[in-house]
Design an enzyme around this catalytic site. Structure first.
Site, PDB file in Angstrom:
ATOM      1  N   ASN A 228      12.590  -1.393   7.523  1.00 41.37           N
ATOM      2  CA  ASN A 228      11.599  -0.284   7.630  1.00 41.37           C
ATOM      3  C   ASN A 228      10.951  -0.701   9.005  1.00 41.37           C
ATOM      4  O   ASN A 228      10.928  -1.668   9.423  1.00 41.37           O
ATOM      5  CB  ASN A 228      10.907   0.048   6.474  1.00 41.37           C
ATOM      6  CG  ASN A 228       9.896  -1.248   5.941  1.00 41.37           C
ATOM      7  OD1 ASN A 228       9.240  -1.793   6.611  1.00 41.37           O
ATOM      8  ND2 ASN A 228      10.435  -1.870   4.717  1.00 41.37           N
ATOM      9  N   ARG A 229       9.958   0.310   9.207  1.00 39.02           N
ATOM     10  CA  ARG A 229       9.211   0.225  10.360  1.00 39.02           C
ATOM     11  C   ARG A 229       8.030  -0.597  10.378  1.00 39.02           C
ATOM     12  O   ARG A 229       7.135  -0.591  11.305  1.00 39.02           O
ATOM     13  CB  ARG A 229       9.055   1.576  11.017  1.00 39.02           C
ATOM     14  CG  ARG A 229      10.297   2.116  11.343  1.00 39.02           C
ATOM     15  CD  ARG A 229      10.102   3.686  11.854  1.00 39.02           C
ATOM     16  NE  ARG A 229       9.056   3.974  12.658  1.00 39.02           N
ATOM     17  CZ  ARG A 229       8.514   5.042  13.217  1.00 39.02           C
ATOM     18  NH1 ARG A 229       8.989   6.236  12.393  1.00 39.02           N
ATOM     19  NH2 ARG A 229       7.434   5.170  14.096  1.00 39.02           N
TER      20      ARG A 229
END
Length: 418
Positions: A228-229
């Site tokens: 994820n970011r």
């Protein structure tokens, strides 16, 4: 609803009053150190520069003198400077020593206590904190000898900033780029407690604070992963702020490119399972802050070899299974936790989902923020949040994550006393 004022924005001169000795190593990235001097001075620091012999092959001492406003030191054998033991005087003068770029050779000499030139002698003769900003070929950075030297320097309390992953001078690409000057300044500002705060009350003194930060990477095969970011910036800001308030801080970190905050014990992990094991092993603690963006699902099986495209097939089906709920497990512990704090990153219906997690996981406090908005949340230096607890809430308008971290810790200290 109760609220707090936005507070002042991040200071434009966060290093005001700091005396920094910048030591420049002998790599092509030495040219970036010129810009670093300018940015350090813009941030309020007084900068003096020392150079290795190798650094002088890339940049002239006169260039640093022009930008710093001070003579550049290049050798131990300067008879005029050493008449009064100038290297000892310079070592005592510095509030912090920053080495940028820190080459593989220079890191090795520092790790093993060599004092065979001006820069290494200064580092051995000072009691000031040390920050190293590595820059080298990616194979040199990944070599076990370099990694062992970095680990040894970290154990001694050195702050490590970078290196970054990207194109390198020799035409290759990988982890080895010197962090950009603005990122180095930001990392230094996050770790140096403002002088004005030196006499501030240490509201968390004597408490053990366990914080998880960053993403987790769930491997599909030796090449690919599901991630994820999350940048980890919010969790790292909380760790730095908690250490400044006197807490004993343990930071369990997913894969990020961030420097370890001063005075913080860092444990690096990659997957959700590794993060769970590390968090539970780090208990007991007085406060747990679950700021990590832990994967909800992980592949049922990790392929031993790279998954290949199949001729004629336009799709790939992956079987994912739920990961352990670390936050709920910690909240269910019978050990002497005084406060369990969760984070909720939501794209919509923020209050609904945040309060749902607060109740379902039996948390004391949850910090919610809306992601997917430009300049806020993941990958940003800014954030806004709303804190929820049983019977109350508090809004924190958008500000720098370092500022928000201090505000959130004030609230956590309040909830401890409630």
């Amino acid at each position: 609803m109760t609220s707090v004022s936005p507070g002042s924005s991040a200071p434009s001169r966060p290093l005001e009053g700091q005396k920094l000795l910048l030591c420049v190593g002998g790599g092509i990235a030495a040219y970036k150190a010129l810009e670093l001097v300018r940015r350090l001075r813009d941030a309020g620091a007084t900068v003096q520069v020392a150079m290795t012999a190798g650094a002088q092959q890339f940049v002239t001492p006169l260039s640093f003198q022009a930008l710093s406003g001070h003579p550049t030191r290049t050798t131990l054998w300067d008879s005029a400077a050493e008449q009064a033991m100038g290297h000892i005087e310079l070592a005592r003068w510095a509030d912090r020593i920053v080495i940028a770029p820190a080459t593989a050779d220079l890191l090795a000499r520092l790790a093993h206590g060599n004092a065979d030139d001006l820069v290494t002698t200064l580092c051995l003769a000072t009691t000031a904190p040390l920050t190293v900003c590595p820059a080298m070929n990616h194979r040199m950075w990944q070599h076990p000898a370099t990694q062992a030297n970095i680990a040894l320097l970290r154990e001694r309390g050195a702050q490590v900033i970078g290196p970054e992953d990207g194109p390198l001078a020799e035409g290759e690409s990988g982890p080895g780029r010197l962090s950009e000057p603005h990122a180095i300044v930001a990392a230094l500002a996050g770790n140096l407690a403002p002088a004005a705060a030196a006499g501030a009350p240490s509201r968390l003194k004597g408490l053990r604070v366990l914080i998880s930060a960053g993403p987790t990477y769930e491997d599909l095969d030796p090449v690919r992963y599901v991630g994820n970011r999350s940048s980890g910036k919010m969790g790292y800001a909380l760790a730095a702020a908690a250490a400044r308030q006197g807490a004993q801080v343990v930071l369990v970190s997913g894969p990020v490119q961030l420097a370890t905050p001063a005075g913080v014990q860092r444990i690096d992990v990659r997957s959700a399972a590794q993060m769970r094991d590390a968090v539970l092993s780090a208990l007991p603690a007085d406060i747990y802050i679950g700021a990590a963006a832990v994967a909800d699902y992980t592949p049922r099986q990790v392929a031993p070899q790279k998954l290949k495209k199949t001729a004629g097939s336009q799709t790939l089906t992956l079987e994912l299974v739920r990961t352990a709920d670390i936050l709920a497990e910690v909240a269910a512990q019978e050990q002497a936790l005084k406060l369990v704090v969760g984070f909720a990153a939501e794209t919509h219906d923020v209050e609904k989902y945040a309060r749902g997690k607060l109740a379902d996981k039996h948390l004391d406090l949850i910090i919610a923020n809306q992601v997917g908005i430009a300049g806020n949340g993941f990958e940003s230096d800014q954030n806004a949040a709303i804190a929820y607890w049983n019977g109350g809430e508090r809004e924190f308008p958008g500000t720098a994550k370092t500022q928000l971290a201090a505000q959130l810790l004030d609230l956590i200290a309040e909830r401890l006393e409630a």
